[in-house]
Write a protein that holds these residues in place. Structure first.
Motif, mmCIF file in Angstrom:
data_model
loop_
_atom_site.group_PDB
_atom_site.id
_atom_site.type_symbol
_atom_site.label_atom_id
_atom_site.label_comp_id
_atom_site.label_asym_id
_atom_site.label_seq_id
_atom_site.Cartn_x
_atom_site.Cartn_y
_atom_site.Cartn_z
ATOM 1 N N ILE A 124 1.112 0.036 9.200
ATOM 2 C CA ILE A 124 1.187 0.663 8.531
ATOM 3 C C ILE A 124 1.809 2.321 8.119
ATOM 4 O O ILE A 124 2.774 2.334 9.304
ATOM 5 N N ASN A 125 2.086 2.082 6.478
ATOM 6 C CA ASN A 125 4.025 2.717 6.410
ATOM 7 C C ASN A 125 3.155 4.164 5.562
ATOM 8 O O ASN A 125 1.841 4.240 5.172
ATOM 9 N N GLU A 126 3.989 5.173 5.911
ATOM 10 C CA GLU A 126 3.216 6.846 5.178
ATOM 11 C C GLU A 126 4.185 6.644 3.456
ATOM 12 O O GLU A 126 5.787 5.738 3.799
ATOM 13 N N GLY A 127 3.138 6.994 2.550
ATOM 14 C CA GLY A 127 4.385 6.875 1.560
ATOM 15 C C GLY A 127 4.537 6.164 0.435
ATOM 16 O O GLY A 127 5.172 5.350 -0.141
ATOM 17 N N THR A 128 4.596 4.085 1.320
ATOM 18 C CA THR A 128 4.879 3.718 0.459
ATOM 19 C C THR A 128 3.122 2.405 1.388
ATOM 20 O O THR A 128 2.461 2.786 2.031
ATOM 21 N N ASN A 154 1.013 -0.053 3.022
ATOM 22 C CA ASN A 154 1.173 -1.425 4.170
ATOM 23 C C ASN A 154 1.827 -2.404 3.794
ATOM 24 O O ASN A 154 1.446 -2.930 2.523
#
Length: 148
Positions: A17-21, A23
């Protein structure tokens, strides 16, 4: 990050899980090697069997796994996976439950999914084809009756 066997092929897959981009899912492509997948449910111990220690004996070697619900700082599958390499079977499976109970189960064929219940026998899991559970058509309709 979530770790689990998303495609039920016996190897762990990783979902990041990525913040700002976007997943990302990193799915292992499978392997010709054998595996054993075990889910456990406690009866006297906690229902999720967290803390249960499973030891698979294969050709005189032991492989230890512990049921937990985390991988680092996130939730992960509580399914326990064993890679068996070229071995055609697990000679025995020993379970040490959080309650202190110890159970020993006999030979299990490779590429098998099992369900353990504390104090019970091993149960082989027969999985349905993923394709059989996918709907042919999906429709989103207005809510009825509308409560407004």
């Amino acid at each position: 990050m979530l770790v689990g066997d998303i495609d039920n092929d016996g190897d762990p897959d990783v979902y990041v899980i990525n913040e700002g981009t976007h997943n990302r899912l990193y799915a292992n492509g499978g392997s010709p090697h054998g595996w054993l997948r075990v889910t456990a449910r406690g009866v006297i111990s906690n229902p999720d069997a967290i803390g249960a220690r499973l030891t698979a004996w294969v050709g005189g070697r032991s492989y230890l796994r512990e049921v937990n619900g985390t991988a680092g700082m996130s939730y992960s599958s509580r399914v326990t996976l064993f890679g068996l390499g070229e071995a055609p079977r697990v000679d025995s499976l020993v379970v040490r439950w959080p309650s202190g109970a110890i159970e020993t189960h006999g030979s299990v064929a490779a590429n098998t999914a099992l369900h353990l219940v504390e104090g019970g026998a091993l149960t082989a899991v027969v999985e349905r084809s993923v394709g059989a559970s996918v709907p042919l058509q999906m429709v989103l309709s207005d809510a009825y009756p509308n409560p407004l």
